[in-house]
Design a protein around this motif. Structure first.
Motif, PDB file in Angstrom:
ATOM      1  N   ILE A   1       0.843  -1.207   0.000  1.00  0.00           N
ATOM      2  CA  ILE A   1       0.000   0.000   0.000  1.00  0.00           C
ATOM      3  C   ILE A   1       0.873   1.249   0.000  1.00  0.00           C
ATOM      4  N   TYR A   2       1.945   1.227   0.810  1.00  0.00           N
ATOM      5  CA  TYR A   2       2.845   2.377   0.807  1.00  0.00           C
ATOM      6  C   TYR A   2       3.487   2.568  -0.570  1.00  0.00           C
TER       7      TYR A   2
ATOM      8  N   ALA B   1      -4.948   3.744  -2.878  1.00  0.00           N
ATOM      9  CA  ALA B   1      -4.163   3.234  -1.732  1.00  0.00           C
ATOM     10  C   ALA B   1      -5.005   3.248  -0.461  1.00  0.00           C
TER      11      ALA B   1
ATOM     12  N   LEU C   1      -3.847   8.063  -4.673  1.00  0.00           N
ATOM     13  CA  LEU C   1      -3.924   8.034  -3.201  1.00  0.00           C
ATOM     14  C   LEU C   1      -5.258   7.445  -2.734  1.00  0.00           C
TER      15      LEU C   1
ATOM     16  N   LEU D   1       2.166   1.748  -3.476  1.00  0.00           N
ATOM     17  CA  LEU D   1       1.161   2.297  -4.387  1.00  0.00           C
ATOM     18  C   LEU D   1       0.997   3.802  -4.174  1.00  0.00           C
ATOM     19  N   ALA D   2       0.978   4.224  -2.900  1.00  0.00           N
ATOM     20  CA  ALA D   2       0.850   5.658  -2.618  1.00  0.00           C
ATOM     21  C   ALA D   2       2.057   6.424  -3.139  1.00  0.00           C
TER      22      ALA D   2
END
Length: 702
Positions: free
Chosen positions: A15-16, A48, A45, A18-19
């Protein structure tokens, strides 16, 4: 209670990542001058955030009641005049007022008697620790303030702590304080006890500085009286006069003769127990001639670490003339003058072992030995054949203190020593290993035989052992303040050699020697008191008589109790008794008096009796509470907000306050996603579409 929680669909690192990728794309678009860069970044964002699974956690709460701790001091000092009624009234009124407060519970803590005093600090600490800080609305203590565990009083509390003191402003007391007292002392050597008489509280003007009579007695003996002013430390000289426990009883007369309003007289007396020990027992052993039993006495006395022995053997009497030059004799001159005139009082025991009267000692020396015995000394005569000769000690001035007269006959016949009825009672011979049972005969004894003894006629004393033809073998006698023992045979060494099985040689001789030196455990007339667990008392009476008792016990309050004794062995009578309370008890059977202290002579509760706020006031000040005197009335109870004064004066009188805490507990939790999945899809799609449209309009404009 509402909180934000996450339930990620992918590992957090994904997830980090992707952000971070979304931010990089937005930055690249900005660098290229694309107008939709912001919408592209927001769309990444949002994707994410959707994968992180954000949700709201909502808790259901239930209110909790407040707690007020009420400490009820019921220690012994609270039984002093007026205090018990004050405590009952205050506890009843406060209990009623606390029950009237809405949403409030009462926790009552009672402090009772303890050997260490009033443990108020411990009770407060435990009571506060047992409840959640968020629920304690106040602490109220009804006490006289005499906490004997000040180190345990907490430094603070989560709510106001109020102290309501019992007693009256005019209370005062006079007490005896033992500042320093030794636990041990040498017999005959002076020791010192430091003490003072102290006044506390509102002492009446007529009594301030007034001296009082201090009464002192040792082991229940005659009293000595001294006038002592209060507030002055003094050193009292005391001389233990015997080994074992020496109980010094100290007491002063009540002020004004009747106490003059003093709170209590329980602290007007005290007792100090000093264990008397002998520095070293000094023994003089004089052997009239070398013989087989001489080393028996020497080995016995040299093996005792508590004995200093001086031993002389007469090897060359004055009447011996063998022509040997004096300068060839390797002998020490017998220091008769120094031993029997100048230094005789330094000895605790003089033993004449087969001693013959040969002109070595002048008659005045024997008279001085007799004087030494009458004034508290001891002589032990271990006799042999010389007892029946013209050189017998009985024919000297020493004969006037010896308990038996020789007949001049020597019995050359083997015999077994036997205990008499008196011997079974006397502590010197009672319970000797191998002795026959109470109704047993000589044949039942496990002891070996002796081979000879001198025949004597007893004049006084107790015959505790007999030999052949039931003739006296061991005689014990008291002469004024001193003691005399006579053994009419020199054959005790046969027991030590194991002849025909031997016997308790060392034990018998040790007991004879220590009885002569007034060992307390070997007294034939004694009243003993031993403390049992709790306040139990075991009374033991040793006597040569056939009956004993009853014993009269005087309690600290002056009441008397009669206790009957039961025979538990020859010459031994006992009884168990339960004391009603601690203090100093006096026992007597009309002949012997003994004093014993059960627990503290003045209980700790009565050491300081005037009510005081000194120990509890710091806690009340630190928590915003108050210290009030119940003699001014019982304060009202109010509920006040946190941070407001918790005590004061109202129209109807003083008041104290408790602070409602409004505590609550979580009864359940529910979780609700911030957006459903389809909403996240619409949000992400909308952001992407907006970015595309923004860039499309720019292209058409160009």
């Amino acid at each position: 209670m509402t909180a934000l929680r996450f339930d990620p669909m992918l590992p957090l690192w994904a997830i980090y990542a992707l952000a971070a990728l979304a931010l990089l794309i937005a930055g690249f678009a900005l660098w290229r001058g694309l107008q939709g860069w912001a919408w592209r970044g927001l769309a990444g964002l949002a994707a994410a955030a959707a994968l992180a699974g954000p949700a709201l956690e909502i808790g259901a709460r239930a209110g909790l009641s407040d707690i007020v701790i009420l400490l009820d001091d019921r220690s012994a000092s609270q039984t002093l005049p007026g205090r018990e009624a004050q405590t009952d009234a205050a506890i009843e009124a406060l209990t009623r007022q606390i029950s009237d407060l809405p949403n409030t519970e009462l926790r009552r803590v009672t402090v009772g008697d303890d050997p260490d005093g009033s443990l108020i600090g411990t009770a407060l600490t435990r009571a506060i620790a047992a409840e959640p800080d968020s629920r304690i609305a106040g602490v109220i203590s009804v006490t006289d303030g005499q906490a004997h565990d000040p180190s345990m009083i907490p430094a603070g509390a989560p709510a106001p702590v109020h102290t309501l003191l019992t007693g009256n402003p005019e209370d005062w007391d006079r007490r005896l304080v033992i500042e320093e007292a030794p636990a041990f002392g040498l017999v005959g050597e002076e020791v010192r006890i430091r003490l003072r008489i102290e006044d506390q509280g509102a002492v009446p003007e007529a009594i301030v500085g007034q001296s009082t009579n201090l009464r002192i007695s040792l082991d229940g003996g005659p009293e000595q009286v001294y006038a002592v002013p209060p507030g002055v430390s003094l050193e009292l000289p005391v001389t233990p006069d015997h080994a074992g426990q020496n109980v010094i009883q100290l007491a002063f007369d009540a002020p004004g003769g009747d106490g003059a309003g003093e709170l209590t007289d329980r602290n007007n007396a005290s007792a100090v127990t000093i264990t008397g020990v002998r520095d070293r027992l000094r023994v003089l052993l004089i052997s009239g001639e070398p013989h087989a039993g001489e080393r028996t006495w020497r080995n016995l006395l040299k093996s005792d670490a508590a004995v200093d022995l001086i031993h002389f053997t007469i090897l060359r009497p004055p009447d011996k003339s063998d022509g040997v030059p004096v300068n060839q004799l390797s002998l020490i001159a017998f220091p008769t003058r120094e031993l029997f005139l100048e230094r005789i009082d330094d000895f605790d025991l003089i033993i004449f072992d087969r001693y013959r009267v040969r002109g070595i000692l002048p008659p005045d020396y024997y008279r001085n030995v007799a004087r030494y015995v009458r004034e508290g000394g001891a002589v032990l005569v271990s006799a042999g054949p010389e007892m029946a000769s013209v050189e017998s000690l009985n024919l000297s001035p020493l004969g006037e203190i010896l308990p038996a007269r020789p007949t001049g006959r020597i019995i050359e016949q083997p015999f077994r020593p036997h205990l008499t009825e008196a011997g079974r009672r006397h502590p010197v011979t009672a319970g000797l290993p191998g002795a026959p049972a109470e109704n047993g005969t000589r044949a039942d004894s496990d002891w070996g035989r002796w081979l000879r003894m001198a025949e004597v006629v007893p004049d006084r004393g107790e015959v505790v052992m007999t030999g052949e033809e039931d003739q006296p073998l061991l005689i014990m006698d008291r002469v004024d303040e001193g003691r005399v023992a006579m053994l009419t045979s020199d054959q005790v060494w046969l027991w030590g050699r194991g002849f025909e099985g031997g016997g308790p040689q060392l034990e018998l001789l040790r007991r004879i020697a220590h009885w002569s030196m007034k060992e307390p455990d070997l007294e034939e007339e004694a009243l003993l008191a031993d403390q049992l667990p709790g306040l139990g008392l075991r009374i033991t009476r040793r006597t040569m008589a056939e009956t004993a008792g009853p014993i009269t016990l005087t309690s600290p309050d002056g009441s008397e109790t009669s206790v009957d004794l039961t025979e538990t062995g020859p010459g031994r009578w006992t009884a168990d008794w339960q004391a009603p309370g601690p203090g100093l008890y006096r026992l007597t059977d009309g002949e012997i008096t003994r004093v014993i202290v059960l627990g503290p002579s003045a209980p700790k509760e009565f050491e300081e009796t005037v009510a005081s706020e000194a120990r509890l006031a710091p806690l009340s000040e630190a928590t915003g509470g108050a210290v009030m005197h119940l003699s001014d009335g019982i304060p009202d109870l109010r509920a006040v907000r946190m941070g407001r004064p918790a005590s004061g004066e109202g129209v109807t009188g003083s008041w104290i306050g408790v602070t409602p805490r409004e505590a609550a507990t979580v009864t359940g939790l529910s979780r609700r996603p911030i957006l459903p999945g389809w909403a996240w899809l619409l949000l992400i799609a909308g952001l992407i579409l907006t970015g595309w449209l923004t860039e499309g309009r720019r292209g058409s404009t160009r």
